[in-house]
Design a protein around this motif. Structure first.
Motif, mmCIF file in Angstrom:
data_model
loop_
_atom_site.group_PDB
_atom_site.id
_atom_site.type_symbol
_atom_site.label_atom_id
_atom_site.label_comp_id
_atom_site.label_asym_id
_atom_site.label_seq_id
_atom_site.Cartn_x
_atom_site.Cartn_y
_atom_site.Cartn_z
ATOM 1 N N ALA A 1 47.299 18.188 -1.320
ATOM 2 C CA ALA A 1 47.196 17.896 0.111
ATOM 3 C C ALA A 1 46.781 16.457 0.384
ATOM 4 O O ALA A 1 47.060 15.930 1.454
ATOM 5 N N THR A 2 46.124 15.800 -0.578
ATOM 6 C CA THR A 2 45.649 14.435 -0.346
ATOM 7 C C THR A 2 46.482 13.378 -1.060
ATOM 8 O O THR A 2 46.158 12.193 -0.995
ATOM 9 N N GLU A 3 47.549 13.798 -1.733
ATOM 10 C CA GLU A 3 48.447 12.841 -2.376
ATOM 11 C C GLU A 3 49.163 12.030 -1.293
ATOM 12 O O GLU A 3 49.511 12.554 -0.246
ATOM 13 N N ARG A 4 49.361 10.733 -1.527
ATOM 14 C CA ARG A 4 49.955 9.856 -0.528
ATOM 15 C C ARG A 4 51.104 9.035 -1.110
ATOM 16 O O ARG A 4 51.109 8.711 -2.293
ATOM 17 N N GLN A 5 52.041 8.666 -0.234
ATOM 18 C CA GLN A 5 53.128 7.770 -0.618
ATOM 19 C C GLN A 5 52.594 6.348 -0.565
ATOM 20 O O GLN A 5 51.992 5.941 0.426
ATOM 21 N N GLY A 6 52.810 5.601 -1.631
ATOM 22 C CA GLY A 6 52.331 4.230 -1.685
ATOM 23 C C GLY A 6 53.452 3.262 -1.984
ATOM 24 O O GLY A 6 54.610 3.647 -2.163
ATOM 25 N N GLN A 7 53.087 1.994 -2.024
ATOM 26 C CA GLN A 7 54.031 0.950 -2.374
ATOM 27 C C GLN A 7 53.304 -0.128 -3.172
ATOM 28 O O GLN A 7 52.167 -0.466 -2.874
ATOM 29 N N GLU A 8 53.969 -0.595 -4.216
ATOM 30 C CA GLU A 8 53.460 -1.726 -4.974
ATOM 31 C C GLU A 8 54.194 -2.946 -4.430
ATOM 32 O O GLU A 8 55.418 -3.037 -4.493
ATOM 33 N N VAL A 9 53.441 -3.878 -3.851
ATOM 34 C CA VAL A 9 54.018 -5.050 -3.218
ATOM 35 C C VAL A 9 53.740 -6.266 -4.106
ATOM 36 O O VAL A 9 52.576 -6.596 -4.347
ATOM 37 N N THR A 10 54.809 -6.894 -4.599
ATOM 38 C CA THR A 10 54.678 -8.113 -5.396
ATOM 39 C C THR A 10 54.879 -9.294 -4.457
ATOM 40 O O THR A 10 55.880 -9.360 -3.733
ATOM 41 N N ILE A 11 53.904 -10.208 -4.463
ATOM 42 C CA ILE A 11 53.882 -11.317 -3.504
ATOM 43 C C ILE A 11 53.742 -12.644 -4.240
ATOM 44 O O ILE A 11 52.893 -12.778 -5.133
ATOM 45 N N ARG A 12 54.563 -13.614 -3.842
ATOM 46 C CA ARG A 12 54.381 -14.989 -4.312
ATOM 47 C C ARG A 12 53.591 -15.702 -3.221
ATOM 48 O O ARG A 12 54.077 -15.919 -2.118
ATOM 49 N N LEU A 13 52.331 -16.016 -3.564
ATOM 50 C CA LEU A 13 51.473 -16.707 -2.615
ATOM 51 C C LEU A 13 51.953 -18.146 -2.433
ATOM 52 O O LEU A 13 52.622 -18.702 -3.303
ATOM 53 N N ASP A 14 51.584 -18.739 -1.310
ATOM 54 C CA ASP A 14 51.967 -20.119 -1.045
ATOM 55 C C ASP A 14 51.445 -21.066 -2.121
ATOM 56 O O ASP A 14 52.017 -22.128 -2.344
ATOM 57 N N SER A 15 50.390 -20.662 -2.821
ATOM 58 C CA SER A 15 49.838 -21.475 -3.907
ATOM 59 C C SER A 15 50.735 -21.438 -5.154
ATOM 60 O O SER A 15 50.506 -22.191 -6.095
ATOM 61 N N GLY A 16 51.717 -20.527 -5.173
ATOM 62 C CA GLY A 16 52.600 -20.379 -6.324
ATOM 63 C C GLY A 16 52.219 -19.205 -7.218
ATOM 64 O O GLY A 16 53.011 -18.748 -8.037
ATOM 65 N N ARG A 17 51.003 -18.707 -7.068
ATOM 66 C CA ARG A 17 50.531 -17.567 -7.856
ATOM 67 C C ARG A 17 51.248 -16.292 -7.410
ATOM 68 O O ARG A 17 51.512 -16.109 -6.221
ATOM 69 N N VAL A 18 51.568 -15.399 -8.358
ATOM 70 C CA VAL A 18 52.211 -14.130 -8.050
ATOM 71 C C VAL A 18 51.192 -13.010 -8.267
ATOM 72 O O VAL A 18 50.550 -12.939 -9.314
ATOM 73 N N ILE A 19 51.058 -12.140 -7.266
ATOM 74 C CA ILE A 19 50.129 -11.004 -7.359
ATOM 75 C C ILE A 19 50.867 -9.723 -6.990
ATOM 76 O O ILE A 19 51.947 -9.768 -6.401
ATOM 77 N N SER A 20 50.259 -8.609 -7.329
ATOM 78 C CA SER A 20 50.796 -7.303 -6.983
ATOM 79 C C SER A 20 49.664 -6.464 -6.401
ATOM 80 O O SER A 20 48.569 -6.422 -6.964
ATOM 81 N N VAL A 21 49.936 -5.821 -5.271
ATOM 82 C CA VAL A 21 48.935 -4.985 -4.604
ATOM 83 C C VAL A 21 49.557 -3.620 -4.338
ATOM 84 O O VAL A 21 50.684 -3.534 -3.855
ATOM 85 N N VAL A 22 48.828 -2.551 -4.657
ATOM 86 C CA VAL A 22 49.273 -1.190 -4.347
ATOM 87 C C VAL A 22 48.480 -0.696 -3.154
ATOM 88 O O VAL A 22 47.247 -0.792 -3.129
ATOM 89 N N GLN A 23 49.196 -0.189 -2.165
ATOM 90 C CA GLN A 23 48.527 0.391 -1.003
ATOM 91 C C GLN A 23 49.410 1.470 -0.398
ATOM 92 O O GLN A 23 50.599 1.561 -0.699
ATOM 93 N N GLU A 24 48.799 2.302 0.455
ATOM 94 C CA GLU A 24 49.504 3.407 1.088
ATOM 95 C C GLU A 24 50.559 2.885 2.062
ATOM 96 O O GLU A 24 50.381 1.848 2.688
ATOM 97 N N VAL A 25 51.656 3.618 2.183
ATOM 98 C CA VAL A 25 52.697 3.292 3.157
ATOM 99 C C VAL A 25 52.211 3.772 4.517
ATOM 100 O O VAL A 25 51.809 4.924 4.664
ATOM 101 N N GLN A 26 52.236 2.892 5.486
ATOM 102 C CA GLN A 26 51.772 3.248 6.826
ATOM 103 C C GLN A 26 52.968 3.569 7.711
ATOM 104 O O GLN A 26 53.865 2.747 7.888
ATOM 105 N N GLU A 27 52.993 4.785 8.254
ATOM 106 C CA GLU A 27 54.022 5.247 9.180
ATOM 107 C C GLU A 27 55.437 5.021 8.648
ATOM 108 O O GLU A 27 56.340 4.637 9.383
#
Length: 154
Positions: A105-131
């Motif tokens: 009942a508490t399992e959620r759909q998420g997304q792993e978002v890979t982002i290239r920051l303006d500094s040039g660094r690449v990061i990945s963040v996992v968070q819940e999908v909203q709506e």
């Protein structure tokens, strides 16, 4: 009467387990985060991967309620020492079933978002999908940070 108690207990359990999990998306905040400074970085989404965020398994609501319901159901079986054994078995089985229900009942759909920051660094963040809204490659986003925690938002 016993069926009414069981139905009410299960209903309360499902409602509480659904409410107990804090949203894990970019626009939700815990009380401890309110008023705290965050770093802000800007970047562009490079990739998005759908993921599943596991449900709660702490068992506070699910296994506790399941054990009570299972114990009540087991207590309705037999008599004497057989009733005691059925009550114990019912409580244990109910706790296990309740924990699985809570996790599902508490399992959620998420997304792993890979982002290239303006500094040039690449990061990945996992968070819940909203709506049902996933980030899309090429979108400009803000990455908010506090301690080791990051959130992606527009």
């Amino acid at each position: 009467m016993n069926r009414l108690i069981i139905a009410a207990t299960l209903g309360v359990s499902l409602v509480l387990s659904g409410c107990a999990q804090q949203g894990l998306y970019g626009t939700s905040y815990s009380r401890s985060q309110v008023g705290q400074a965050q770093t802000v970085q800007y970047g562009s989404v490079e990739a998005v991967t759908p993921v599943v965020i596991e449900g709660r398994t702490d068992g506070i609501v699910g296994s506790g309620t399941g054990a009570v319901v299972g114990g009540i159901a087991g207590n309705q079986v037999g008599g004497g020492s057989g009733r005691t054994l059925a009550t114990v078995v019912g409580a244990v089985a109910g706790g296990l079933v309740g924990q699985r229900i809570e996790k599902s009942a508490t399992e959620r759909q998420g997304q792993e978002v890979t982002i290239r920051l303006d500094s040039g660094r690449v990061i990945s963040v996992v968070q819940e999908v909203q709506e049902g809204q996933y980030f899309q490659p090429g979108e400009r986003v803000r990455v908010l940070g506090q301690g080791g925690s990051l959130k992606v938002t527009y």
